[in-house]
Design an enzyme around this catalytic site. Structure first.
Site, PDB file in Angstrom:
ATOM      1  CB  ILE A  33      22.018 -31.112  -2.384  1.00 57.68           C
ATOM      2  CG1 ILE A  33      23.129 -30.129  -2.710  1.00 57.68           C
ATOM      3  CG2 ILE A  33      21.932 -32.240  -3.397  1.00 57.68           C
ATOM      4  CD1 ILE A  33      24.516 -30.718  -2.582  1.00 57.68           C
ATOM      5  CG  HIS A  84      22.172 -23.197 -11.713  1.00 57.60           C
ATOM      6  ND1 HIS A  84      23.463 -22.722 -11.888  1.00 57.60           N
ATOM      7  CD2 HIS A  84      21.816 -22.861 -10.458  1.00 57.60           C
ATOM      8  CE1 HIS A  84      23.863 -22.130 -10.772  1.00 57.60           C
ATOM      9  NE2 HIS A  84      22.872 -22.197  -9.898  1.00 57.60           N
ATOM     10  CG  HIS A 106      17.951 -21.434  -8.136  1.00 58.63           C
ATOM     11  ND1 HIS A 106      18.435 -22.237  -7.124  1.00 58.63           N
ATOM     12  CD2 HIS A 106      19.030 -20.795  -8.646  1.00 58.63           C
ATOM     13  CE1 HIS A 106      19.745 -22.088  -7.026  1.00 58.63           C
ATOM     14  NE2 HIS A 106      20.133 -21.217  -7.951  1.00 58.63           N
TER      15      HIS A 106
END
Length: 137
Positions: free
Chosen positions: A32, A100, A102
């Site tokens: 986001i 996570h 990227h």
């Protein structure tokens, strides 16, 4: 699932996301706050705070998925390069403590090229030999 983890809430459907891939182990969403057009995040569906907690087999699967998606995204977005970025710990830039990875497409035109630039250090005499002894498995 961790109760106060935003990524666990996204995976659980409590928070909407723009999903570009999903299987039984991973969900991949558009970031986001993207660094570039198409910037996405690979999220394991199970909660692991960082690379240190992530099981080796899942780490391997995340990298295989990253390779697959990087190729697909490069073809579809016509980007000129690609970064895979994974931060561990606040001092390393981790802001959400759910592992996570990227996926950041890079472009020759209109890109924030200094995204991953750092000042290079110089080792003192003998320091590299000490590091080799310390770090060799």
């Amino acid at each position: 699932m961790a109760e106060n983890c935003i990524f666990c809430k996204i995976i659980g459907g409590e928070i909407p996301s723009n999903t570009i891939y999903e299987d039984e182990e991973f969900k991949v969403i558009l970031d986001i706050s993207p660094a570039s057009k198409g910037h996405a995040l690979i999220l394991p569906k199970q909660h692991y705070a960082n690379i240190y907690d992530l099981p080796e087999d899942l780490a391997a699967k995340a990298m295989i998925l990253a390779k697959k998606l990087a190729g697909h995204m490069t073809e579809k977005l016509q980007c000129d390069g690609f970064n895979l970025v994974q931060n561990n710990g606040e001092v390393a830039g981790q802001t959400v403590f759910h592992f996570h990875l990227h996926l950041i497409p890079r472009y020759k035109e209109g890109d924030n090229r200094d995204l991953l630039i750092w000042n290079q250090l110089q080792y003192k005499e003998g320091e590299t030999e000490e590091l080799v002894k310390l770090l060799t498995l």
